[in-house]
Design a protein around this motif. Sequence first.
Motif, PDB file in Angstrom:
ATOM      1  N   VAL A   1     -15.103  -3.087  -9.261  1.00 38.03           N
ATOM      2  CA  VAL A   1     -14.745  -2.800  -7.868  1.00 38.03           C
ATOM      3  C   VAL A   1     -13.888  -1.540  -7.799  1.00 38.03           C
ATOM      4  N   LEU A   2     -14.177  -0.652  -6.836  1.00 40.05           N
ATOM      5  CA  LEU A   2     -13.293   0.457  -6.514  1.00 40.05           C
ATOM      6  C   LEU A   2     -12.463   0.053  -5.308  1.00 40.05           C
ATOM      7  N   HIS A   3     -11.161  -0.098  -5.520  1.00 38.54           N
ATOM      8  CA  HIS A   3     -10.270  -0.494  -4.447  1.00 38.54           C
ATOM      9  C   HIS A   3     -10.013   0.701  -3.530  1.00 38.54           C
ATOM     10  N   GLU A   4      -9.552   0.432  -2.320  1.00 40.02           N
ATOM     11  CA  GLU A   4      -9.169   1.501  -1.410  1.00 40.02           C
ATOM     12  C   GLU A   4      -8.111   2.384  -2.071  1.00 40.02           C
ATOM     13  N   GLY A   5      -8.350   3.692  -2.079  1.00 35.25           N
ATOM     14  CA  GLY A   5      -7.398   4.626  -2.672  1.00 35.25           C
ATOM     15  C   GLY A   5      -7.506   4.787  -4.167  1.00 35.25           C
ATOM     16  N   ALA A   6      -8.529   4.213  -4.775  1.00 32.42           N
ATOM     17  CA  ALA A   6      -8.635   4.225  -6.237  1.00 32.42           C
ATOM     18  C   ALA A   6      -8.656   5.640  -6.816  1.00 32.42           C
ATOM     19  N   LEU A   7      -9.304   6.562  -6.141  1.00 33.25           N
ATOM     20  CA  LEU A   7      -9.399   7.943  -6.623  1.00 33.25           C
ATOM     21  C   LEU A   7      -8.668   8.921  -5.701  1.00 33.25           C
ATOM     22  N   ALA A   8      -7.892   8.409  -4.795  1.00 36.85           N
ATOM     23  CA  ALA A   8      -7.312   9.228  -3.731  1.00 36.85           C
ATOM     24  C   ALA A   8      -6.423  10.348  -4.257  1.00 36.85           C
ATOM     25  N   GLY A   9      -6.574  11.512  -3.636  1.00 37.50           N
ATOM     26  CA  GLY A   9      -5.675  12.618  -3.899  1.00 37.50           C
ATOM     27  C   GLY A   9      -5.957  13.425  -5.140  1.00 37.50           C
ATOM     28  N   HIS A  10      -7.119  13.242  -5.753  1.00 35.59           N
ATOM     29  CA  HIS A  10      -7.440  13.979  -6.985  1.00 35.59           C
ATOM     30  C   HIS A  10      -8.019  15.350  -6.646  1.00 35.59           C
TER      31      HIS A  10
ATOM     32  N   ASP B   1       0.838  -1.205   0.000  1.00 37.90           N
ATOM     33  CA  ASP B   1       0.000   0.000   0.000  1.00 37.90           C
ATOM     34  C   ASP B   1       0.873   1.255   0.000  1.00 37.90           C
ATOM     35  N   GLU B   2       0.517   2.214  -0.846  1.00 37.75           N
ATOM     36  CA  GLU B   2       1.115   3.544  -0.849  1.00 37.75           C
ATOM     37  C   GLU B   2       2.649   3.513  -0.965  1.00 37.75           C
ATOM     38  N   ALA B   3       3.167   2.517  -1.662  1.00 33.04           N
ATOM     39  CA  ALA B   3       4.614   2.306  -1.726  1.00 33.04           C
ATOM     40  C   ALA B   3       5.370   3.496  -2.294  1.00 33.04           C
TER      41      ALA B   3
ATOM     42  N   SER C   1      -3.173  -0.751  -2.014  1.00 30.72           N
ATOM     43  CA  SER C   1      -3.976   0.431  -2.314  1.00 30.72           C
ATOM     44  C   SER C   1      -3.099   1.641  -2.604  1.00 30.72           C
ATOM     45  N   ALA C   2      -3.546   2.463  -3.549  1.00 32.62           N
ATOM     46  CA  ALA C   2      -2.885   3.716  -3.931  1.00 32.62           C
ATOM     47  C   ALA C   2      -1.370   3.582  -3.995  1.00 32.62           C
ATOM     48  N   PRO C   3      -0.831   2.620  -4.736  1.00 30.21           N
ATOM     49  CA  PRO C   3       0.617   2.398  -4.729  1.00 30.21           C
ATOM     50  C   PRO C   3       1.416   3.569  -5.274  1.00 30.21           C
TER      51      PRO C   3
ATOM     52  N   GLY D   1     -14.594   3.949   2.148  1.00 23.83           N
ATOM     53  CA  GLY D   1     -14.592   5.357   1.775  1.00 23.83           C
ATOM     54  C   GLY D   1     -13.234   5.896   1.389  1.00 23.83           C
ATOM     55  N   ARG D   2     -12.166   5.192   1.744  1.00 26.63           N
ATOM     56  CA  ARG D   2     -10.827   5.647   1.388  1.00 26.63           C
ATOM     57  C   ARG D   2     -10.610   5.647  -0.120  1.00 26.63           C
ATOM     58  N   ALA D   3     -11.522   5.076  -0.854  1.00 33.07           N
ATOM     59  CA  ALA D   3     -11.431   5.155  -2.315  1.00 33.07           C
ATOM     60  C   ALA D   3     -11.438   6.604  -2.777  1.00 33.07           C
ATOM     61  N   PHE D   4     -12.055   7.493  -1.980  1.00 32.65           N
ATOM     62  CA  PHE D   4     -12.177   8.906  -2.339  1.00 32.65           C
ATOM     63  C   PHE D   4     -11.306   9.801  -1.445  1.00 32.65           C
ATOM     64  N   ALA D   5     -10.343   9.243  -0.778  1.00 34.72           N
ATOM     65  CA  ALA D   5      -9.564   9.986   0.209  1.00 34.72           C
ATOM     66  C   ALA D   5      -8.905  11.224  -0.400  1.00 34.72           C
ATOM     67  N   ASP D   6      -8.994  12.320   0.310  1.00 33.23           N
ATOM     68  CA  ASP D   6      -8.281  13.553  -0.030  1.00 33.23           C
ATOM     69  C   ASP D   6      -8.652  14.130  -1.394  1.00 33.23           C
ATOM     70  N   CYS D   7      -9.876  13.898  -1.822  1.00 35.73           N
ATOM     71  CA  CYS D   7     -10.391  14.603  -3.011  1.00 35.73           C
ATOM     72  C   CYS D   7     -10.992  15.914  -2.510  1.00 35.73           C
ATOM     73  N   HIS D   8     -10.130  16.861  -2.199  1.00 32.88           N
ATOM     74  CA  HIS D   8     -10.528  18.030  -1.431  1.00 32.88           C
ATOM     75  C   HIS D   8     -11.476  18.977  -2.162  1.00 32.88           C
ATOM     76  N   ASN D   9     -11.510  18.922  -3.472  1.00 36.25           N
ATOM     77  CA  ASN D   9     -12.362  19.829  -4.238  1.00 36.25           C
ATOM     78  C   ASN D   9     -13.620  19.156  -4.782  1.00 36.25           C
ATOM     79  N   LEU D  10     -13.871  17.948  -4.341  1.00 37.52           N
ATOM     80  CA  LEU D  10     -15.064  17.234  -4.773  1.00 37.52           C
ATOM     81  C   LEU D  10     -16.302  17.895  -4.163  1.00 37.52           C
TER      82      LEU D  10
END
Length: 431
Positions: free
Chosen positions: A199-208, A123-125, A146-148, A226-235
Motif C-alpha cells: 500500500v502507498l499511504h497518503e504522502g508516501a512520496l510527498a515532497g521529493h 498527519d504532517e506532525a 500521513s507524511a509525518p 493522489g496525495r501519495a505523490f504530492a509536490d513531486c515537482h520534478n516528476l
Amino acid sequence: MDAFDIQNGVLVKYRGNDATVHIPQGVSAIDEFAFYGNENLVELKMSPDVVKVGDSAFYGCENLQNVTFSDHLAEIQSDAFSNCERLASLALPASLRKIGYSAFNGCAIREAIIPDGVQEIGDEAFTFCENLESVFIGKNVAVIGSAPFGYNERLQKIDIHPQNKKFVFRNGCLIDTQEKALLQTLETFEIPDDGSVTVLHEGALAGHDGLKSFELPAFITRIANGRAFADCHNLRKLTVARGNKRYYSQNDCIIDGTEGRLVFGLDPERIPNTDNIKIIGMGAFMETSGATRIVLPRGVEEICDFVFYDFSRLQTVKLPDTLRVIGNNAFTDCAQLQSVHLGAGVKTIGEWAFSGCKSLREIEFPASLQRIGAYAFNEVPLQTAKFQAPKHWMACAYRKPPVKAKLKNPKKAAQLLTQESSEIYFERTDT
C-alpha cells in the motif's frame, strides 16, 4: 496575572508582551490560539498542571526558542507549535500520549525524539522542519498519520524502538507492518519487494523534488489517493510495472482499473481520452501543473474534492455529459477561470466548488442539476446564472426553514448565488 485570561482552569488568552512566560499553577489546558502570532515570546515554561495544549495555541510565535513542557502533558493538538521557526530543540515529556496534525510544522528542530508514552503521531506532525536530521519513534506508538516527517531534505534516519512491532524503517522507507503500508520515504529510498509493502499511504512520496521518474511496482495493490505523490515537482515520467493487477498507466497517469479512478497524473491537459475513467480522484494533479484548459473525457462521473483547487492559470473547463458530481472545493481559487461548460448531466455541485473564481462572469446550469452547495460561488463576480430548469428550487439554510428561490432571471439568480456571508444551499424539489 492580569495578562492571563483564565476560565475554569483553561488559559484562554495571553495578553502580555513578556519574552519569558510561566504558565501559572492551576491551568490545566492552554486553549486554541491562546498565544497565536505572539512575536515577543522567547521562552515558555509550563506548570505541572498543564495536560493539554490546544489547536494553534502557539502558532506563528516566530521567536519562541525554548519550551519547558509540563511533566503531566498528555496531548499537543493540531498546529500547536506550527511555524515556531526558531524552536530548535524539543524535550517532550514521558507523559505525552498524542501529537496532533502539523503540531511542529516549520520548526527548526534537528532531532525529534518521540517518547515511549506517545501512542499517536498525527498527519504532517513534523513537516517542513528544514534542519531535521534524525527521528526516534518510541515503543508504544501505534498510529502514525500521513507524511509525518515529510518535506525534510536533511532527514537521514528514522530509528524505531526495538519493542515497537508496528513500524519498521528499511531502505529509506517508514513502513506500517500491520497494514503493509509505505508511510514515508527519505530522499534516497527503495521500496522493499519482499511483500512487506503493498500500500502507498497518503504522502508516501510527498515532497521529493529529486524524483524525476517513478514506476509503480507490480506488488502495490492500493494507493490511498493522489496525495501519495504530492509536490513531486520534478516528476516527469510516471508508469506502472507489468504484472500490476489493479493499476495501469497512460499519458503519465496512474489509473485504478478496478474503480475507474484516475489516481494521479502529471498533466491534466493530457488525461487519456477513454471511457474507462469514471472518477477524478482527490490529489490527482498538482496545482503547479500550469494547465490552462481542461477537457474531461466522456465517461467521467465524479470530480472529487479539491481536485483542481488553486489552479492559478486555468481559464477554460469543459465537462462531459456523463458527469454527475462536482466535489467540494473542486475549482476553488482558480482565479483566471473564465469559461465553464458543465455538461448535460451534472446533479450536484459541492460546497465552495467555484469559490474564489474571480474571473468567472457567467454560467449555465443544465436541467439535470439538483443541488448547489453552500458558498459554491462565494467571491465570484457572476453577472448571469442561467438555469435550464429554474422552477421548484428551494433556498435552504441550516436550522432555518427553506424558502422558494426565484432563479428564472439570470441576473437575479447570479446575485442570489453570490450573496456574501451566506450559508445558503439550493435544492430542487421537482414538486
